[in-house]
Design an enzyme around this catalytic site. Structure first.
Site, PDB file in Angstrom:
ATOM      1  N   SER A 178      43.474  26.633  18.289  1.00  0.00           N
ATOM      2  CA  SER A 178      44.026  27.395  19.465  1.00  0.00           C
ATOM      3  C   SER A 178      43.090  28.171  20.323  1.00  0.00           C
ATOM      4  O   SER A 178      42.098  27.278  20.531  1.00  0.00           O
ATOM      5  CB  SER A 178      45.250  28.185  18.776  1.00  0.00           C
ATOM      6  OG  SER A 178      46.004  28.718  19.917  1.00  0.00           O
TER       7      SER A 178
ATOM      8  N   ASP B 126      54.100  20.275  20.808  1.00  0.00           N
ATOM      9  CA  ASP B 126      53.702  21.633  21.048  1.00  0.00           C
ATOM     10  C   ASP B 126      54.090  22.455  22.330  1.00  0.00           C
ATOM     11  O   ASP B 126      53.814  21.916  23.317  1.00  0.00           O
ATOM     12  CB  ASP B 126      52.020  21.820  20.870  1.00  0.00           C
ATOM     13  CG  ASP B 126      51.338  23.073  20.783  1.00  0.00           C
ATOM     14  OD1 ASP B 126      52.060  24.173  21.016  1.00  0.00           O
ATOM     15  OD2 ASP B 126      50.139  22.901  20.177  1.00  0.00           O
TER      16      ASP B 126
ATOM     17  N   HIS C 289      52.955  23.948  17.364  1.00  0.00           N
ATOM     18  CA  HIS C 289      51.673  24.821  17.518  1.00  0.00           C
ATOM     19  C   HIS C 289      51.196  25.570  15.987  1.00  0.00           C
ATOM     20  O   HIS C 289      50.095  25.559  16.059  1.00  0.00           O
ATOM     21  CB  HIS C 289      51.852  25.699  18.438  1.00  0.00           C
ATOM     22  CG  HIS C 289      50.501  26.445  19.181  1.00  0.00           C
ATOM     23  ND1 HIS C 289      49.434  25.741  19.719  1.00  0.00           N
ATOM     24  CD2 HIS C 289      50.046  27.478  18.736  1.00  0.00           C
ATOM     25  CE1 HIS C 289      48.490  26.606  19.768  1.00  0.00           C
ATOM     26  NE2 HIS C 289      48.610  27.787  19.152  1.00  0.00           N
TER      27      HIS C 289
END
Length: 303
Positions: free
Chosen positions: A85, A150, A179
């Site tokens: 991320s 996501d 995610h």
């Protein structure tokens, strides 16, 4: 070998869960084991002091790499960077500075900060974590893992990073993955283990051979090719047109004969324009003025 995990902006336990599960699966199936895993808290997160900012995260990962070198003796050849991320920003920042890095893993990575928030397709000067520009400088293999569903970071971010990588590895697009749940899919562990195993078996010689194959061949210019055919050095020589006198500007069998057809030599005996040894000085008659008794050119009837 060591794997450094740059976590996202979640709790420490949730961020390290993927690597904990990977360590358990790799030991059970006999896959390559690391020396250790390393994860840390950014400035302003967890137990770390300071304030969270983009440049502080860059300083954090540089300090971690320096600690691995000095305290544990781990070089970049034995290091795999794992960015998840927002952690993909510090990961690519350090990977762009390490040309002999073993490999890079991008888990639900972002192209840039504003591309996530504002959904723009270009990079602005005020943007943060400009991964779209930094990934072009990474010379090690890059594995991209992203979920197709996501809702935080769109799948197009991972696809864009994979297309911009100089040495992309086979990506993993997990259908239905979000995610924060990619580590729950069996394909995630299987694909990650295969990548780590190939990176461990890859030595420096194989990596250099792959880099040479990707480099474009330099095209030689026409002037360089012409110089190489006519001479053996950088000085360009001109080949003569006349093989008898070796004069480059001669197009006939003699080097002194002029190109103008109206030109006539002064001396009809030797046909040389600069001859002064012949007795004849006259071009209009054949009386040979030098034999006159007056010896005066002005009174001679031939003038």
């Amino acid at each position: 070998m060591c794997l450094t995990h740059c976590v996202g902006n979640r709790s420490p336990f949730q961020s390290t869960f993927p690597l904990q599960k990977f360590n358990w699966v790799s030991s059970r199936e006999g896959l390559p084991r690391f020396i250790f895993f390393l994860w840390y808290d950014y400035s302003g997160y967890g137990a770390s002091t300071g304030k969270p900012s983009e440049y502080d995260t860059y300083a954090d990962i540089e300090a971690v790499y320096e600690c691995l070198q000095t305290e544990y003796g781990i070089s970049q050849e034995d290091l795999i960077l794992y960015g998840q991320s927002v952690g993909s920003g510090p990961t690519l920042h350090l990977a762009a500075k390490l040309p002999r890095l073993r490999g890079v893993v991008l888990h639900s990575a972002i192209l840039s900060g504003l591309r996530v928030l504002c959904h723009v397709k270009f990079t602005l000067c005020c943007d943060i974590y400009k991964n779209a520009n930094k990934i072009r400088k990474v010379k090690s293999p890059v594995l991209v893992i992203h979920g197709t569903e996501d809702d935080v970071v769109n799948w197009l971010h991972g696809d864009g990073l994979w297309k911009k990588a100089r040495e992309p590895y086979e990506p993993l697009w997990i259908k239905g993955g979000g995610h924060c749940n990619l580590e729950l899919y069996p394909d995630y562990i299987r694909h990650l283990c295969r990548f780590v195993q190939e990176m461990e078996n890859m030595n420096t010689e194989i990596r250099l051979r792959k880099i040479r194959q990707t480099l474009p061949l330099q095209k030689r210019s026409k002037s360089a090719s012409r110089n190489s055919t006519n001479s053996c050095c950088k000085i360009q020589f001109r080949r003569p047109k006349c093989p008898e006198c070796l004069n480059p500007s001669c197009i006939k069998s003699c080097c002194w004969w002029p190109k103008c057809p109206k030109w006539r030599p002064k001396c009809p005996a030797c046909f040389k324009p600069s001859c002064s040894m012949c007795s004849c000085r006259c071009k209009k008659c054949s009386c040979r003025c030098t034999m006159c008794s007056c010896l005066c050119a002005a009174k001679c009837s031939c003038w």
